[in-house]
Design an enzyme around this catalytic site. Structure first.
Site, short mmCIF file in Angstrom:
data_model
loop_
_atom_site.label_atom_id
_atom_site.label_comp_id
_atom_site.label_asym_id
_atom_site.label_seq_id
_atom_site.Cartn_x
_atom_site.Cartn_y
_atom_site.Cartn_z
N LYS A 82 3.30 1.41 -3.68
CA LYS A 82 2.66 0.70 -4.79
C LYS A 82 3.36 0.88 -6.14
CE LYS A 82 -2.07 0.62 -3.04
NZ LYS A 82 -3.49 0.77 -3.37
N GLY B 92 -3.47 7.92 -7.70
CA GLY B 92 -3.29 6.47 -7.80
C GLY B 92 -4.62 5.74 -7.89
N ASP C 249 -6.40 -3.97 -6.93
CA ASP C 249 -7.28 -2.80 -6.74
C ASP C 249 -8.21 -2.67 -7.95
OD1 ASP C 249 -6.20 -2.03 -4.28
OD2 ASP C 249 -4.64 -0.83 -5.22
N THR D 60 0.83 -1.20 0.00
CA THR D 60 0.00 0.00 0.00
C THR D 60 0.86 1.25 0.00
OG1 THR D 60 -1.95 1.03 1.00
CG2 THR D 60 -0.35 0.07 2.53
N ALA E 239 -7.52 11.80 -10.33
CA ALA E 239 -6.51 11.28 -11.26
C ALA E 239 -5.23 10.89 -10.52
CB ALA E 239 -6.22 12.31 -12.35
N GLY F 78 -17.16 2.20 -0.19
CA GLY F 78 -15.75 1.89 -0.41
C GLY F 78 -15.28 0.59 0.21
N THR G 16 -6.86 19.18 -10.64
CA THR G 16 -5.72 19.65 -11.43
C THR G 16 -5.89 19.12 -12.86
OG1 THR G 16 -4.37 19.48 -9.44
CG2 THR G 16 -3.19 19.72 -11.53
N ALA H 147 -14.75 5.40 -3.33
CA ALA H 147 -13.58 4.69 -2.83
C ALA H 147 -13.34 4.98 -1.35
CB ALA H 147 -12.35 5.05 -3.65
P1 ATR Z 1 -4.58 8.44 -4.25
O1 ATR Z 1 -3.39 7.59 -4.54
O2 ATR Z 1 -5.39 7.99 -3.08
O3 ATR Z 1 -5.43 8.67 -5.46
P2 ATR Z 1 -3.34 11.03 -4.59
O4 ATR Z 1 -2.45 10.51 -5.66
O5 ATR Z 1 -2.78 11.97 -3.56
O6 ATR Z 1 -3.97 9.85 -3.75
O7 ATR Z 1 -4.61 11.70 -5.28
C1 ATR Z 1 -5.61 12.34 -4.57
C2 ATR Z 1 -6.73 12.73 -5.53
O8 ATR Z 1 -7.74 13.44 -4.80
C3 ATR Z 1 -6.28 13.64 -6.64
O9 ATR Z 1 -7.08 13.39 -7.78
C4 ATR Z 1 -6.58 15.02 -6.04
O10 ATR Z 1 -6.71 16.04 -7.00
P3 ATR Z 1 -5.39 16.82 -7.54
O11 ATR Z 1 -4.77 15.93 -8.57
O12 ATR Z 1 -5.93 18.09 -8.10
O13 ATR Z 1 -4.52 17.04 -6.34
C5 ATR Z 1 -7.88 14.73 -5.37
N1 ATR Z 1 -8.23 15.69 -4.33
C6 ATR Z 1 -7.69 15.77 -3.08
N2 ATR Z 1 -8.28 16.75 -2.39
C7 ATR Z 1 -9.21 17.32 -3.21
C8 ATR Z 1 -10.16 18.39 -3.08
N3 ATR Z 1 -10.28 19.07 -1.93
N4 ATR Z 1 -10.96 18.65 -4.12
C9 ATR Z 1 -10.87 17.96 -5.28
N5 ATR Z 1 -9.99 16.94 -5.48
C10 ATR Z 1 -9.18 16.63 -4.45
#
Ligand code: ATR
Length: 268
Positions: A65, A127, A100, A61, A125, A235, A149, A212
């Site tokens: 990963k 992991g 996953d 995890t 977008a 989730g 983003t 999730a």
């Molecule tokens: P994971 O591996 O769990 O997907 P991550 O790579 O940190 O963790 O990705 C977190 C995701 O949640 C991303 O898509 C992030 O958006 P950004 O790419 O713009 O950072 C999204 N995310 C986290 N907080 C957010 C918020 N307050 N509003 C919208 N999207 C959010």
């Protein structure tokens, strides 16, 4: 006795040990499931050491990963997603899987939600978003990724262009969600907070919504989805089925899904 485990950081509150050990007990498998936090600079040594010690299988995890890919023989799915969450030490070279991906598809199948030919929106977008987008596109859905983003959504879409994945900012939810069949939240929004990444007015009764996030089990998104008449999948189903798939790959036995589900939900 077989030893299985979870490698990550932090792992002390993981729900995988009770879920897997409930399965061992149910089927009379002589095994233990432990949690391990290796030094991140020594991940390769940790994997080779586990192999040498006769560890039967490891889940992987955050934050390992992606990095662990270099230390195993990845399955085509793990390679395509760029992440491994399950290692099988049975073969001469440890094989890395990404269960996953199966967690997403099997959670939806369990709820009789069709995927092939359906229109899907994945929010996020990172992991989790990569895994969900690949899972749905590979199972035949038409997938759009919406991410805060925009560049990250675009990069993911470009990478999965062969699978027909598109990507844009969160604004694209307004246009995509009302006509979608499937919606997956793969962001952390809603985790330990009453917030949602998708405006409630976009949700509708033709939609199936998979979140999730599993803490809380009933997120604001799932509450809004239920109020709109949508099918909801929490989730914990994803967590369950990634574990079920790992168990089945390791033991070649059908997993006692209900027992694992009860053990998991008992902890939540
Ligand atoms: P994971 O591996 O769990 O997907 P991550 O790579 O940190 O963790 O990705 C977190 C995701 O949640 C991303 O898509 C992030 O958006 P950004 O790419 O713009 O950072 C999204 N995310 C986290 N907080 C957010 C918020 N307050 N509003 C919208 N999207 C959010």
């Amino acid at each position: 006795m077989h030893v299985y485990g979870l490698v990550g950081s932090p792992v002390e509150h993981s729900l995988s040990p009770p879920m897997h050990e409930a399965a061992y007990e149910e089927l009379g498998v002589d095994a233990r499931y432990v949690t391990l936090e290796p030094d991140s600079a020594r991940l390769g040594e940790a994997i080779a050491g586990a192999d040498a010690l006769g560890v039967a299988g490891l889940n992987v995890t955050v934050p390992f990963k992606q990095d662990v890919l270099a230390h195993v023989d990845p399955s085509p799915t793990a390679e395509a997603v760029g992440a491994v969450n399950t290692i099988d030490f049975g073969p001469a070279t440890p094989v890395g899987y990404n269960t996953d991906v199966d967690g997403v598809t099997r959670a939806l199948e369990h709820h009789d939600v069709p995927i092939d030919g359906e229109s899907a929106v994945v929010v996020g977008a990172g992991g989790a978003g990569r895994g969900a987008a690949y899972a749905l596109a590979d199972a035949g859905a038409d997938v759009h990724v919406a991410n805060r983003t925009v560049e990250r959504a675009g990069a993911l879409a470009a990478e999965f262009a062969d699978l027909g994945v598109s990507g844009d900012g969160l604004d694209s939810l307004d246009e995509r969600v009302p006509t979608a069949d499937l919606l997956v939240n793969a962001t952390s929004v809603g985790m330990e907070e009453d917030a949602t990444p998708v405006p409630a007015e976009l949700l509708h009764d033709g939609l199936a919504v998979l979140d999730a996030v599993y803490a809380p089990l009933e997120t604001r998104l799932l509450r809004d989805a239920a109020a709109a008449g949508a099918t909801t999948v929490d989730g914990a189903w994803m967590l369950l089925y990634q574990g079920v798939e790992a168990f089945e790959r390791w033991t070649a036995k059908p997993a006692p899904v209900d027992v694992m589900n009860d053990a998991l939900r008992h902890e939540l």
